[in-house]
Design an enzyme around this catalytic site. Structure first.
Site, PDB file in Angstrom:
ATOM      1  N   LYS A 158       0.300  -6.433   1.882  1.00 44.16           N
ATOM      2  CA  LYS A 158      -0.393  -5.149   1.763  1.00 44.16           C
ATOM      3  C   LYS A 158       0.008  -4.209   2.897  1.00 44.16           C
ATOM      4  O   LYS A 158       0.188  -3.018   2.683  1.00 44.16           O
ATOM      5  CB  LYS A 158      -1.901  -5.393   1.781  1.00 44.16           C
ATOM      6  CG  LYS A 158      -2.719  -4.189   1.401  1.00 44.16           C
ATOM      7  CD  LYS A 158      -4.164  -4.578   1.191  1.00 44.16           C
ATOM      8  CE  LYS A 158      -4.923  -3.535   0.405  1.00 44.16           C
ATOM      9  NZ  LYS A 158      -5.099  -2.270   1.079  1.00 44.16           N
ATOM     10  N   HIS A 177      -5.442  -8.925   3.453  1.00 40.92           N
ATOM     11  CA  HIS A 177      -4.446  -9.143   4.499  1.00 40.92           C
ATOM     12  C   HIS A 177      -5.054  -9.417   5.867  1.00 40.92           C
ATOM     13  O   HIS A 177      -4.579 -10.249   6.618  1.00 40.92           O
ATOM     14  CB  HIS A 177      -3.508  -7.941   4.557  1.00 40.92           C
ATOM     15  CG  HIS A 177      -4.215  -6.614   4.704  1.00 40.92           C
ATOM     16  ND1 HIS A 177      -3.752  -5.597   5.475  1.00 40.92           N
ATOM     17  CD2 HIS A 177      -5.388  -6.137   4.182  1.00 40.92           C
ATOM     18  CE1 HIS A 177      -4.571  -4.563   5.412  1.00 40.92           C
ATOM     19  NE2 HIS A 177      -5.571  -4.863   4.628  1.00 40.92           N
ATOM     20  N   ARG A 178      -6.137  -8.691   6.180  1.00 39.10           N
ATOM     21  CA  ARG A 178      -6.682  -8.844   7.538  1.00 39.10           C
ATOM     22  C   ARG A 178      -7.405 -10.179   7.732  1.00 39.10           C
ATOM     23  O   ARG A 178      -7.463 -10.697   8.838  1.00 39.10           O
ATOM     24  CB  ARG A 178      -7.592  -7.666   7.892  1.00 39.10           C
ATOM     25  CG  ARG A 178      -6.852  -6.351   7.833  1.00 39.10           C
ATOM     26  CD  ARG A 178      -7.425  -5.272   8.703  1.00 39.10           C
ATOM     27  NE  ARG A 178      -6.709  -4.037   8.416  1.00 39.10           N
ATOM     28  CZ  ARG A 178      -5.490  -3.750   8.859  1.00 39.10           C
ATOM     29  NH1 ARG A 178      -4.855  -4.606   9.637  1.00 39.10           N
ATOM     30  NH2 ARG A 178      -4.892  -2.622   8.532  1.00 39.10           N
ATOM     31  N   ASN A 229      -4.870  -2.070  -4.513  1.00 43.23           N
ATOM     32  CA  ASN A 229      -6.134  -2.192  -3.795  1.00 43.23           C
ATOM     33  C   ASN A 229      -6.100  -1.305  -2.550  1.00 43.23           C
ATOM     34  O   ASN A 229      -6.631  -1.654  -1.507  1.00 43.23           O
ATOM     35  CB  ASN A 229      -6.393  -3.655  -3.419  1.00 43.23           C
ATOM     36  CG  ASN A 229      -7.865  -3.896  -3.074  1.00 43.23           C
ATOM     37  OD1 ASN A 229      -8.688  -3.002  -3.219  1.00 43.23           O
ATOM     38  ND2 ASN A 229      -8.181  -5.094  -2.615  1.00 43.23           N
ATOM     39  N   ASP A 253     -11.105  -1.839  11.411  1.00 46.88           N
ATOM     40  CA  ASP A 253     -10.107  -2.793  10.915  1.00 46.88           C
ATOM     41  C   ASP A 253      -9.722  -3.808  11.988  1.00 46.88           C
ATOM     42  O   ASP A 253      -9.718  -5.015  11.758  1.00 46.88           O
ATOM     43  CB  ASP A 253      -8.851  -2.054  10.439  1.00 46.88           C
ATOM     44  CG  ASP A 253      -9.095  -1.361   9.105  1.00 46.88           C
ATOM     45  OD1 ASP A 253     -10.137  -1.660   8.478  1.00 46.88           O
ATOM     46  OD2 ASP A 253      -8.263  -0.533   8.699  1.00 46.88           O
ATOM     47  N   ASP A 288       0.810  -1.220   0.000  1.00 53.32           N
ATOM     48  CA  ASP A 288       0.000   0.000   0.000  1.00 53.32           C
ATOM     49  C   ASP A 288       0.845   1.271   0.000  1.00 53.32           C
ATOM     50  O   ASP A 288       0.459   2.280  -0.598  1.00 53.32           O
ATOM     51  CB  ASP A 288      -0.948   0.010   1.217  1.00 53.32           C
ATOM     52  CG  ASP A 288      -2.232  -0.761   0.917  1.00 53.32           C
ATOM     53  OD1 ASP A 288      -2.262  -1.503  -0.087  1.00 53.32           O
ATOM     54  OD2 ASP A 288      -3.207  -0.620   1.686  1.00 53.32           O
ATOM     55  N   GLU A 308     -11.314  -4.312   1.274  1.00 53.35           N
ATOM     56  CA  GLU A 308     -10.537  -5.122   0.335  1.00 53.35           C
ATOM     57  C   GLU A 308     -11.385  -6.242  -0.268  1.00 53.35           C
ATOM     58  O   GLU A 308     -11.189  -6.660  -1.401  1.00 53.35           O
ATOM     59  CB  GLU A 308      -9.316  -5.716   1.036  1.00 53.35           C
ATOM     60  CG  GLU A 308      -8.143  -4.772   1.171  1.00 53.35           C
ATOM     61  CD  GLU A 308      -8.277  -3.751   2.296  1.00 53.35           C
ATOM     62  OE1 GLU A 308      -9.413  -3.538   2.809  1.00 53.35           O
ATOM     63  OE2 GLU A 308      -7.256  -3.150   2.659  1.00 53.35           O
TER      64      GLU A 308
END
Ligand code: C5P
Length: 725
Positions: free
Chosen positions: A491, A417-418, A109, A345, A51, A373
């Protein structure tokens, strides 16, 4: 292309300190404001991730200058510290694009990048006629941006949708703007729209010679991120006030570089390790974000406290541990019913934690998850169901009912990623795992690998923790969690899995034995492991396995990318002396001289070493591990309780190698072998990453085995080991 899956076997405990990577939110805000400002900004602690890379590349294309400088670091394991030097453009991006050749900004993204860059381009290229295209990956073209475009069109901005109406890709043409006394924006889809407008407001106020008012119409979600933006703008000298709730006034002013900026650690990334502190007992300290943090996601710690964590706050750290343990020694996790609007998040992490409670957890006010995302509510629900949970989902909530037993599952990560980072937490032992067979022979090793420990058990304990599971020879069988496409963590947190493996490894007693080729460390380490009932990691074998494959598949020694892919992809099984690679017995093949030689050449590649890092750390399991290699004590297990440097003179080592080869019926030339050993020693010692060297006074025991038998060397190590316990 998706990266090879990563299978995490069960882990019981986690302890240690994690240095957080730089905050993504602060990094991207700092980069953009520094590029727009007057003067030079030196940014320390910037996040190195996908990112930030797309933001940096886009700003360069717009004509800003951003360069990296290395500072010598005091710690050899982490490499040199990097400083980013950004030359401000004074509010006008100098590049000029045309209709036929627009400036092409690829923003991957990264929602924050497109949503802050768009208003900045509109303001910084006003009246220049310059044309810029903003595009991303397919998913980015499904993420809404209409509210922001509508806000900018009020000023006369010329923004065209190049695909679907309301979504990127976008074309921006630098037309003159009409001063407006007030810009109105919706804030119920993403607070990033407001952040984007606020960051562009100083340019607008300067052009218009009047204050700029940005007012949010209706609900504003994720408010802490707006406060973060305001804090950062103030660091760049901007006078900004909230004149009424959700109405912001920016006075005419220049953005002025603060000179130096330090990016604090990422509070969202902290959430996984704080949760690991609860599920793995802890304590785990995340260093880089704490009580004085600007980031709203530090509030996650309060949510985790409600779920059973004991939290300690420092100015720049947070520490988490389980507050209580049940009768079988597992951390007690409480279900919660929470409004998560302020921590959108980090709240994803709570889904994984909720699987360890006894009753349902309800997370509310998380509608923004649907346009991130991926559709995060749908994704977390689908994958939690694969683990056996019952999940109810609504437009803006999720209810997770934990199963009695978690299932082995392969989890999709949706290029998010999360999702990947959250579900890695489900590799901690669950109450349901305790019901099965606890006394098997083998210990599940990483990725289906099996390590057969020997029987006698004796050794070190990890730091004592009252009430927690104590180490024992028992092994938990069976369950594993596979994370598909784990590289999606790049990311925001490229080294996530290595760090995760490190805190889990730190909860296990590790004896690290490093030394040069043919020093006898392999034989000695194997015997020590057997005597203590520990697992054994022959890390050289991992390098040899990659070397063997690279020879067979004609991959060049400097093709770091292919070598690393092989390292991540290989299916391994170790049983005593036997080694299987992708189902094939390669025990003999990897011991060939040509393979050893090739291993020493490819081992100089930092990317390969990084790829093997988590695989090595994953070998750490209770009751303990003996690991031998070149960098076990310095890089792979820096917190090992006992570290040894085992060596012998070059002549003795060459003689031992000759005897070894002769015993296998192979011919051996002493002169050639001595020369070969010396060349390998030189390569291992000279490489810039993880060089082999003995550093006195760093708690490493030095053992020269030139005049010792194997039994004597083993006895010496065991004596040191028992002296420590
Ligand atoms: O120990 P062994 O001879 O099997 O290792 C093969 C090669 O792999 C070594 O020559 C060394 O260059 C490399 N290696 C390494 N780091 C380790 C283990 C081995 O660089 N931890």
């Amino acid at each position: 292309m998706a990266s090879p899956s990563y299978t995490l076997d069960l882990r019981r405990s986690a302890i240690g300190t994690v240095q957080l990577p730089g905050s993504k939110s602060l990094s991207n805000r700092a980069l953009l404001l520094a590029a727009l400002a007057t003067g030079q900004t030196q940014i320390r602690g910037l996040l190195d991730s996908d990112d930030t890379a797309v933001m940096i590349e886009s700003l360069r294309r717009l004509g800003a200058r951003l360069d990296q400088q290395s500072l010598e670091s005091t710690s050899s394991a982490v490499g040199p510290e990097v400083i980013w030097v950004v030359e401000g453009t004074g509010g006008c991006f100098p590049s000029v694009g045309s209709q036929t050749e627009p400036i092409d900004c690829f923003i991957g993204n990264s929602g924050l990048t497109i949503r802050t860059l768009l208003p900045a381009i509109v303001a910084a290229q006003a009246g220049t006629g310059s044309v810029t295209v903003l595009r991303g990956v397919d998913r980015m073209h499904e993420r809404p941006i209409k509210d922001l475009v509508d806000g900018l069109r009020q000023l006369g901005a010329q923004i065209d949708y190049l695909g679907q109406e309301g979504y990127p890709p976008l074309r921006v043409t630098g037309v003159a703007l009409k001063p407006k006394s007030e810009i109105v924006v919706k804030g119920n889809t993403s607070s990033q729209f407001l952040t984007g407008l606020l960051q562009a407001a100083p340019q607008l106020s300067r052009q218009w010679h009047q204050p700029v008012v940005v007012r949010v119409e209706g609900e504003l979600i994720s408010r802490p991120y707006v406060d973060l933006s305001i804090g950062m703008l103030r660091q760049f000298g901007v006078a900004i006030q909230e004149s009424a709730p959700n109405c912001f006034v920016v006075q005419p002013c220049d953005l002025v570089s603060p000179g130096a900026l330090f990016v604090e650690g990422d509070a969202s990334s902290a959430s996984y390790f704080l949760a690991a502190g609860l599920l793995g007992g802890g304590p785990i300290r995340v260093q880089g974000a704490g009580r004085t943090s600007l980031q709203g996601d530090v509030q996650f710690a309060h949510a985790l406290a409600q779920m059973g964590a004991q939290i300690t706050w420092g100015d720049d750290y947070i520490e988490s541990r389980a507050a209580g343990f049940d009768a079988s020694g597992l951390p007690i996790v409480q279900a919660v019913d929470l409004d998560c609007n302020h921590i959108p998040d980090a709240a994803m992490t709570l889904v994984a934690v909720a699987l360890y409670a006894k009753t349902p957890t309800r997370l509310r006010n998380i509608g923004s998850w649907r346009v991130k995302e991926t559709d995060r509510i749908a994704a977390m629900a689908a994958e939690a169901r694969k683990l056996g949970a019952t999940v109810e989902e609504g437009p803006d909530f999720i209810v997770v009912t934990p199963p009695a037993q978690l299932r082995t599952a392969s989890l999709r990560t949706y290029d998010d990623h999360r999702v990947a980072m959250s579900f890695a937490l489900t590799s901690f032992v669950h109450a349901g795992d305790m019901d099965g067979d606890m006394g098997g022979e083998g210990v599940n090793a990483p990725g289906g690998e099996t390590v057969i420990p020997s029987v006698e058990t004796r050794g070190h304990s990890p730091e004592p923790r009252s009430g927690a599971l104590t180490p024992s020879a028992e092994s938990l069988q069976g369950r594993a969690v596979t994370i598909e496409d784990p590289a999606c963590v790049n990311k925001t947190f490229p080294t996530y899995f290595e760090e995760f493996a490190a805190v889990c490894a730190q909860a296990v007693p590790v004896i690290a034995i490093d030394g040069p080729t043919a020093s006898g460390k392999g034989t000695v380490a194997g015997r020590v492991a057997k005597a203590l009932g520990y697992a054994y990691l022959d890390s050289g074998a991992l390098y040899r396995l990659v070397a063997l494959q690279s020879l067979e598949q004609s991959v060049a020694v400097d093709d770091a990318k292919s070598l690393s892919a092989m390292a991540l992809d290989m299916q391994l099984r170790f049983e005593g002396e036997q080694v299987w690679l992708n189902g094939r017995d390669v025990s003999q093949a990897i011991r060939a001289e040509a393979v050893g030689n090739r291993a020493s050449q490819i081992a100089t590649q930092p990317m390969l070493r990084q790829a093997l890092l988590r695989r090595q750390r994953d070998f750490a399991r209770l009751p303990g591990l003996v690991a031998d290699g070149r960098d076990m004590g310095s890089v792979v297990f820096p917190k090992a309780g006992l570290k040894f440097f085992l060596t012998a003179s070059a002549e003795i080592r060459a003689e031992r190698r000759v005897l070894q080869l002769q015993a296998r019926g192979e011919s051996a030339d002493l002169g050639a072998i001595t020369a070969d050993l010396q060349a390998r020693d030189a390569r291992d010692a000279a490489r810039p990453v993880a060089p082999l060297k003995f550093v006195p006074n760093q708690g490493v025991h030095y053992l020269d085995t030139s005049d010792l038998t194997i039994d004597q060397a083993v006895a010496q190590i065991l004596a040191w080991s028992s002296a420590q316990t």
